[in-house]
Design a protein around this motif. Sequence first.
Motif, PDB file in Angstrom:
ATOM      1  N   UNK A 217       0.848  -1.196   0.000  1.00  0.00           N
ATOM      2  CA  UNK A 217       0.000   0.000   0.000  1.00  0.00           C
ATOM      3  C   UNK A 217       0.885   1.248   0.000  1.00  0.00           C
ATOM      4  N   UNK A 218       1.595   1.511  -1.098  1.00  0.00           N
ATOM      5  CA  UNK A 218       2.579   2.606  -1.104  1.00  0.00           C
ATOM      6  C   UNK A 218       1.968   3.989  -0.932  1.00  0.00           C
ATOM      7  N   UNK A 219       0.672   4.127  -1.160  1.00  0.00           N
ATOM      8  CA  UNK A 219       0.031   5.435  -1.018  1.00  0.00           C
ATOM      9  C   UNK A 219      -0.552   5.664   0.375  1.00  0.00           C
ATOM     10  N   UNK A 220      -0.395   4.701   1.253  1.00  0.00           N
ATOM     11  CA  UNK A 220      -0.898   4.829   2.622  1.00  0.00           C
ATOM     12  C   UNK A 220       0.259   5.139   3.576  1.00  0.00           C
ATOM     13  N   UNK A 313      -0.224  -9.709   3.508  1.00  0.00           N
ATOM     14  CA  UNK A 313      -1.210  -9.446   2.456  1.00  0.00           C
ATOM     15  C   UNK A 313      -2.595  -9.237   3.056  1.00  0.00           C
ATOM     16  N   UNK A 314      -2.935 -10.052   4.057  1.00  0.00           N
ATOM     17  CA  UNK A 314      -4.240  -9.907   4.713  1.00  0.00           C
ATOM     18  C   UNK A 314      -4.322  -8.600   5.500  1.00  0.00           C
ATOM     19  N   UNK A 315      -3.200  -8.194   6.122  1.00  0.00           N
ATOM     20  CA  UNK A 315      -3.174  -6.895   6.813  1.00  0.00           C
ATOM     21  C   UNK A 315      -3.472  -5.780   5.816  1.00  0.00           C
ATOM     22  N   UNK A 316      -2.806  -5.835   4.668  1.00  0.00           N
ATOM     23  CA  UNK A 316      -3.008  -4.812   3.638  1.00  0.00           C
ATOM     24  C   UNK A 316      -4.457  -4.800   3.164  1.00  0.00           C
ATOM     25  N   UNK A 317      -5.059  -5.960   3.027  1.00  0.00           N
ATOM     26  CA  UNK A 317      -6.463  -6.035   2.595  1.00  0.00           C
ATOM     27  C   UNK A 317      -7.383  -5.389   3.627  1.00  0.00           C
ATOM     28  N   UNK A 318      -7.124  -5.654   4.903  1.00  0.00           N
ATOM     29  CA  UNK A 318      -7.934  -5.041   5.948  1.00  0.00           C
ATOM     30  C   UNK A 318      -7.822  -3.518   5.899  1.00  0.00           C
ATOM     31  N   UNK A 319      -6.588  -3.022   5.806  1.00  0.00           N
ATOM     32  CA  UNK A 319      -6.378  -1.575   5.795  1.00  0.00           C
ATOM     33  C   UNK A 319      -7.048  -0.946   4.582  1.00  0.00           C
ATOM     34  N   UNK A 320      -6.886  -1.565   3.412  1.00  0.00           N
ATOM     35  CA  UNK A 320      -7.462  -1.014   2.184  1.00  0.00           C
ATOM     36  C   UNK A 320      -8.994  -0.970   2.238  1.00  0.00           C
TER      37      UNK A 320
END
Length: 367
Positions: A217-220, A313-320
Amino acid sequence: MSGLNIAFFGSSLVSAYWNGAATYYRGMLRALAGRGHRITFYEPDAYDRQAHRDIPDPPWARVVVYQPTEADADAMLADAAGADVLVKASGVGVLDAYLEAGVLAARRAGQIVLFWDVDAPATLDSMRHDPDDRLAPLVPHFDMVLTYGGGDPVVTAYEREFGARRCVPIYNALDPATHHPVPREKRFACDLAFLGNRLPDREARVEAFFLEAAQRLPDRRFLLGGSGWADKGLPPNVTDLGHVYTADHNALNVSALAVLNISRESMARTGFSPATRVFEAAGAGACLITDAWEGIGLFFEPGHEILVAEDGAAVAEHVAALTPERARAIGEAALRRVLADHTYASRAVQVEALLTGRRAAADRVPA
């Protein structure tokens, strides 16, 4: 029964610097003091902790700072001789084996002597594999072993493997007086925050769960708090905060869209050991994302009070996928749960029952 005089040998009550157990000690001992017990906390002047104090000496405990020498340790043991309960915590950091033998040698008739393990997976690993470990033969001589987590695997190991008379988990919890909702602060605004010192059995999991999510998530914006990360190569969207004093924990927790919990490798293997910061973040009303570990459902309801991720990957999905509204709903649900079921006040009732029961049993045995 009148209040007990409890002498506690631990790492530090007044400093959280390289001392993850600080808030556990504070919450637990403050709650015991609130129930009429008298607390003396003995801590060594070590690891520059006194130069990084988070709190002054609290009114509910007598804090005695000693030099990390055997002579000073002996003086502290002599000072504690009149206590009803002698406690040696794990991980003091200096003279651990000396103090463990010392509290047992100092025991007098009717006195309760406890080993309180704040890192059971590491302690058990040492007793199993370190030929120089000196705690294992002492375990059967303590009246009781308390741990800040571990569930049945830790209890079984202590009682069946190492001969503990009794082992009881006293889990981390919340002290609402110190960790609670506060106004957001712009300096801590981010999409995901993680707070934890850089430790050998944590670093790889931080890379896998936190840094990988940041790369996806480079934009976060991501915030990394804790000691030891200064020379770690970080993605450009990750800001290293360094040591975050406990006075800033609430603001950090409420200002992030979500807060990440990452268990150390040894804790993840053992399960049933929610970190102190899980309850601190929940107490602030933060939206928690945690790595998966056995026993989560005993403390929070996944998907409603906490989000669970198997990997980065799952962390990134939650955040997104999180919206401010969804994050707020999860945080509010976690806050309700922790206030209802997981405060140090309730843990103190449990400890008190164990101590007074053991004391009553000891009083019935002729000297």
